[in-house]
Design a protein around this motif. Structure first.
Motif, short mmCIF file in Angstrom:
data_model
loop_
_atom_site.label_atom_id
_atom_site.label_comp_id
_atom_site.label_asym_id
_atom_site.label_seq_id
_atom_site.Cartn_x
_atom_site.Cartn_y
_atom_site.Cartn_z
N UNK A 75 7.07 15.66 -31.70
CA UNK A 75 6.55 14.30 -31.81
C UNK A 75 5.52 14.05 -30.72
N UNK A 76 4.41 13.44 -31.08
CA UNK A 76 3.41 13.10 -30.09
C UNK A 76 4.05 12.30 -28.95
N UNK A 77 3.63 12.58 -27.72
CA UNK A 77 4.28 11.96 -26.57
C UNK A 77 4.31 10.43 -26.67
N UNK A 78 3.22 9.85 -27.15
CA UNK A 78 3.15 8.39 -27.23
C UNK A 78 4.14 7.81 -28.25
N UNK A 93 13.85 15.37 -24.35
CA UNK A 93 13.77 16.33 -23.25
C UNK A 93 12.31 16.75 -23.21
N UNK A 94 11.49 15.91 -22.58
CA UNK A 94 10.05 16.02 -22.77
C UNK A 94 9.26 15.66 -21.51
N UNK A 95 9.83 15.97 -20.34
CA UNK A 95 9.12 15.71 -19.09
C UNK A 95 8.72 14.23 -18.98
N UNK A 96 9.65 13.34 -19.32
CA UNK A 96 9.35 11.91 -19.27
C UNK A 96 9.97 11.29 -18.02
N UNK A 97 9.14 10.62 -17.23
CA UNK A 97 9.62 9.93 -16.04
C UNK A 97 10.05 8.51 -16.37
N UNK A 112 15.83 16.16 -14.01
CA UNK A 112 16.09 17.58 -14.25
C UNK A 112 14.89 18.45 -13.87
N UNK A 113 13.75 17.84 -13.62
CA UNK A 113 12.56 18.56 -13.17
C UNK A 113 11.64 17.53 -12.51
N UNK A 218 13.41 12.89 -16.66
CA UNK A 218 14.80 12.73 -17.08
C UNK A 218 15.00 13.08 -18.54
N UNK A 219 16.26 13.34 -18.91
CA UNK A 219 16.65 13.26 -20.30
C UNK A 219 16.68 11.77 -20.64
N UNK A 220 16.29 11.43 -21.86
CA UNK A 220 16.22 10.02 -22.25
C UNK A 220 17.04 9.81 -23.52
#
Length: 276
Positions: A75-78, A93-97, A112-113, A218-220
Motif C-alpha cells: 500500500x502506498x505510504x500515504x 510494519x512500514x517504518x512509520x514514526x 523497533x527501528x 513503530x508497529x501500528x
C-alpha cells in the motif's frame, strides 16, 4: 512453516499472489501487514515479484511469534493509515514514526527501528547558500524562497511545515527526487535512504546530515487493539535480546545496510539501535 501472502493494494484494485504453502488459511489465522514496497532494501518486490527486505523479514518473524500466517498488503505510504482504519490491514510494519496527528488515528508500539532526519539538497542550491553538514538546520529553514518537497503523509512534509516552510507534497518519492535534481525543488527531508538517493545522482544532489536527530519507528495497530499492541511490544523486546531476531538478522543485513548507506563501518545496528 507459516504462509506468506502478497497482496497489492492500488487505488482499490487488489492483485493477489501466494507464496510458500498452498491452501487458504481461515481469516483469523492471517495477519494482514500493511507495507509500502517501494523502499529497497527495507521493503520491495524482488525480481520474482515477491515481497522482500528487512520489514518483510520482521513481519514474517512476528507472524511466527503470534502463530499466524502473514499477508503482505502493498500500500502506498500515504494510504497506510487509512487502510488500517478501514480494516484492509491489521497492522503496519512500514517504518512509520509516531506523531500527535497519527496517534489520534492509531496506536503505536515501542520503537523497533530508528531513522535519522537527513536532507537531500539540490547541489547548486547547497553551494549557492554555503550549506554544509555543520550548517544549523534552522539556517536552512531561514533561507528566503527555499523550495521544499516531501512525500505525502510523512514528516518530510509535516516537519518543514511546522517550521514555517511551504512544502510541495508528492505521492511518489521518485517525483521528489526528480524535482531536486532539476532544481524545481531545493530540499527534500527524508531519512536513512538519503544516501542512496544522493548516490543515484551525485552530480545534482548532496546529502545533509547536520540535524543530528533520530526518530523511532513503530508497529501500528488500530485504536484500541490492546491485544495486538501488547503482542507487538513483547515481540519487539525479544528482538533486542541476546540471540534475538536482530542478532540473527545481522549477518544478512550488515553488508546490505553498509552498501545502502555507502559506509562499510555501518550495519544493521545503525538502524535498530537508539542513540544512547
Amino acid at each position: 512453516m507459516k504462509k506468506i501472502i502478497a497482496r497489492i493494494f492500488l487505488g482499490g484494485i487488489l492483485i493477489v499472489g501466494f507464496t510458500a504453502c498452498s491452501g487458504e488459511a481461515a481469516d483469523e489465522n492471517v495477519l494482514r501487514v500493511g507495507v509500502d514496497l517501494k523502499f529497497p532494501p527495507f521493503s520491495y518486490l524482488d525480481a520474482d515479484g515477491n515481497p522482500a527486505g528487512f520489514e518483510i523479514d520482521v513481519a514474517e518473524a512476528f507472524g511466527e511469534f503470534i502463530e499466524k500466517d502473514v499477508e503482505i498488503v502493498n500500500t502506498d505510504f500515504s494510504l497506510l493509515l487509512p487502510a488500517l482504519e478501514t480494516g484492509d490491514v491489521d497492522i503496519l510494519i512500514a517504518d512509520m514514526g509516531k506523531s500527535e496527528e497519527r496517534a489520534k488515528k492509531a496506536d503505536f508500539s515501542d520503537p523497533y527501528r530508528y531513522t535519522y532526519r537527513l536532507g537531500v539538497i539540490n547541489k547548486d542550491f547547497a553551494q549557492e547558500h554555503g550549506i554544509t553538514n555543520s550548517t544549523p538546520e534552522s539556517e536552512i529553514f531561514a533561507i528566503e524562497g527555499a523550495k521544499f518537497v516531501g512525500l505525502a503523509g510523512t514528516k518530510g512534509v509535516s516537519y518543514p511545515q511546522s517550521m514555517g516552510a511551504d512544502v510541495t507534497e508528492v505521492t511518489e518519492i521518485g517525483i521528489a527526487l526528480i524535482e531536486i535534481s532539476n532544481g524545481q525543488s531545493d530540499v527534500l527531508l527524508t531519512s536513512n535512504e538519503a544516501f542512496a538517493f544522493q548516490a543515484a545522482d551525485p552530480e545534482n544532489r548532496v546529502v545533509y546530515t547536520g540535524s543530528n536527530y533520530q526518530e523511532g519507528s513503530s508497529f501500528v495497530v488500530r485504536l484500541g487493539d490492546k491485544q495486538l499492541l501488547d503482542q507487538a511490544n513483547e515481540f519487539i523486546a525479544s528482538m533486542y535480546e541476546e540471540g534475538g531476531l536482530y542478532d540473527q538478522l545481522a549477518p544478512k543485513y550488515d553488508p546490505i545496510i553498509a552498501e545502502f548507506l555507502l559506509s562499510p563501518e555501518l550495519g544493521l545496528s545503525f538502524i535498530v539501535d537508539p542513540i544512547e
